[in-house]
Scaffold this active site. Structure first.
Site, PDB file in Angstrom:
ATOM      1  N   GLU A 181      -6.387 -12.728   5.554  1.00 46.56           N
ATOM      2  CA  GLU A 181      -7.240 -11.547   5.683  1.00 46.56           C
ATOM      3  C   GLU A 181      -8.580 -11.692   4.963  1.00 46.56           C
ATOM      4  O   GLU A 181      -9.130 -10.715   4.447  1.00 46.56           O
ATOM      5  CB  GLU A 181      -6.493 -10.294   5.198  1.00 46.56           C
ATOM      6  CG  GLU A 181      -5.665 -10.496   3.946  1.00 46.56           C
ATOM      7  CD  GLU A 181      -4.700  -9.349   3.703  1.00 46.56           C
ATOM      8  OE1 GLU A 181      -4.935  -8.232   4.207  1.00 46.56           O
ATOM      9  OE2 GLU A 181      -3.698  -9.571   3.003  1.00 46.56           O
ATOM     10  N   ASP A 207      17.353 -11.443  -2.958  1.00 39.86           N
ATOM     11  CA  ASP A 207      18.723 -11.170  -3.380  1.00 39.86           C
ATOM     12  C   ASP A 207      19.220  -9.816  -2.884  1.00 39.86           C
ATOM     13  O   ASP A 207      20.421  -9.610  -2.731  1.00 39.86           O
ATOM     14  CB  ASP A 207      18.839 -11.244  -4.908  1.00 39.86           C
ATOM     15  CG  ASP A 207      18.832 -12.671  -5.430  1.00 39.86           C
ATOM     16  OD1 ASP A 207      18.901 -13.606  -4.610  1.00 39.86           O
ATOM     17  OD2 ASP A 207      18.742 -12.847  -6.666  1.00 39.86           O
ATOM     18  N   ASP A 224      -8.953  -5.918   6.273  1.00 37.21           N
ATOM     19  CA  ASP A 224      -9.500  -6.652   5.134  1.00 37.21           C
ATOM     20  C   ASP A 224     -10.421  -7.777   5.587  1.00 37.21           C
ATOM     21  O   ASP A 224     -11.429  -8.061   4.932  1.00 37.21           O
ATOM     22  CB  ASP A 224      -8.365  -7.201   4.260  1.00 37.21           C
ATOM     23  CG  ASP A 224      -7.762  -6.125   3.371  1.00 37.21           C
ATOM     24  OD1 ASP A 224      -8.470  -5.628   2.473  1.00 37.21           O
ATOM     25  OD2 ASP A 224      -6.598  -5.770   3.578  1.00 37.21           O
ATOM     26  N   HIS A 243       0.797  -1.215   0.000  1.00 35.26           N
ATOM     27  CA  HIS A 243       0.000   0.000   0.000  1.00 35.26           C
ATOM     28  C   HIS A 243       0.835   1.274   0.000  1.00 35.26           C
ATOM     29  O   HIS A 243       0.280   2.373   0.066  1.00 35.26           O
ATOM     30  CB  HIS A 243      -0.945   0.002   1.206  1.00 35.26           C
ATOM     31  CG  HIS A 243      -2.017  -1.037   1.121  1.00 35.26           C
ATOM     32  ND1 HIS A 243      -2.968  -1.057   0.122  1.00 35.26           N
ATOM     33  CD2 HIS A 243      -2.281  -2.120   1.898  1.00 35.26           C
ATOM     34  CE1 HIS A 243      -3.781  -2.086   0.292  1.00 35.26           C
ATOM     35  NE2 HIS A 243      -3.375  -2.751   1.352  1.00 35.26           N
ATOM     36  N   ARG A 288       6.866  -6.400   3.069  1.00 32.63           N
ATOM     37  CA  ARG A 288       5.609  -6.900   2.516  1.00 32.63           C
ATOM     38  C   ARG A 288       5.578  -6.554   1.035  1.00 32.63           C
ATOM     39  O   ARG A 288       5.554  -5.384   0.657  1.00 32.63           O
ATOM     40  CB  ARG A 288       4.394  -6.292   3.217  1.00 32.63           C
ATOM     41  CG  ARG A 288       3.083  -6.809   2.606  1.00 32.63           C
ATOM     42  CD  ARG A 288       1.869  -6.544   3.458  1.00 32.63           C
ATOM     43  NE  ARG A 288       1.470  -5.142   3.452  1.00 32.63           N
ATOM     44  CZ  ARG A 288       0.305  -4.711   3.960  1.00 32.63           C
ATOM     45  NH1 ARG A 288      -0.539  -5.576   4.520  1.00 32.63           N
ATOM     46  NH2 ARG A 288       0.014  -3.426   3.949  1.00 32.63           N
TER      47      ARG A 288
END
Length: 267
Positions: free
Chosen positions: A152, A87, A178, A48, A73
């Site tokens: 969620e 990586d 959510d 987000h 996230r």
């Protein structure tokens, strides 16, 4: 020399509570500032917040210098995206909107090298291996990757037991906002039905021997979640803290109230 030890993974496996903060300003400088505030972990949000892989990478580096543990996230659980962020040096990932055991299995494979997974072998080019200076990175990397899946939705709750049973899933993170929306309570993450569902989910996660995580901006709700068994929890975001602090400072000045914001020497 092996891959760096993932202290966050060790902590949640030992059921040691870990307190966190959301980082969503998409700024390495801001991430470095908040990471010095003593939180155990900081979630760098690519879902987000307006982040891309290079910007996430820069924030991982900024947070790591403070001693806080960076969690990333991603916006989605795409294998190519997971490969790139690992990586760059990320060791703990939170993947949103996981709703099936098949989805979770694919994520486990994405974070592991063959023959146990499908992660591409190219870390010699990245920070993860200290640019190939960690000689046995490939042999030791899998053990230090921490994979957290975000539950969620009602579909995710229905599949929770199967997901939690998977080897390679280290934690399950409940998304109250959510989940509330999916349950018909949009904008009411503290609704009694949602809280009851979270409590049930925590109990099932704990029964499976995995770590339960959650995030809230309501400190009363946060204390409730802690009492309900949360292993790791975020209690704020850099964005909302900046908004509240700047608005409070202005309001305090205009009202004549004494501000609790401490002045910085020289200003």
């Amino acid at each position: 020399m092996p891959a760096p030890k993932n202290l966050f993974k060790s902590a949640i496996r030992a059921d040691r509570f870990q307190l966190g903060l959301w980082v969503a300003l998409a700024s390495p400088y801001a991430a470095e500032i908040v990471s010095g505030s003593g939180y155990d972990w900081l979630l760098i949000d690519g879902e987000h917040a307006p982040n891309d892989i290079p910007l996430l990478s820069a924030q991982i580096q900024a947070v790591s210098r403070s001693g806080g543990h960076p969690i990333v996230r991603l916006p989605v659980g795409e294998t190519w995206m997971i490969k790139q962020i690992l990586d760059t040096g990320a060791q703990t990932l939170l993947i949103p909107m996981v709703e099936s055991v098949e989805q979770a299995q694919a994520l486990v494979r994405a974070v592991r090298y063959p023959p146990h997974g499908v992660r591409g072998v190219g870390a010699a080019l990245g920070r993860a291996s200290q640019f190939s200076r960690i000689g046995d990175y490939l042999e030791t990397a899998n053990a230090e990757i921490c994979l957290i899946v975000q539950i969620e939705s009602r579909a995710g709750l229905a599949a929770l037991d199967e997901i939690a049973a998977l080897d390679g899933i280290d934690g399950l993170f409940i998304g109250p906002s959510d989940l509330a929306a999916d349950m018909g309570h949009l904008g009411q993450p503290g609704h009694a039905d949602v809280t009851a569902a979270i409590g049930d989910a925590f109990a099932r996660i704990k029964k499976a021997g995995k770590a339960a995580g959650i995030m809230t901006l309501d400190l009363d709700q946060a204390r409730l979640y802690r009492d309900m068994g949360a292993t790791f929890m975020a209690i704020g975001t850099d964005v909302t803290l900046l908004v509240s602090a700047t608005e409070r400072l202005r309001e305090d000045f205009l009202s004549g109230s004494k501000s609790d914001v401490k002045p910085v020497s020289g200003y």
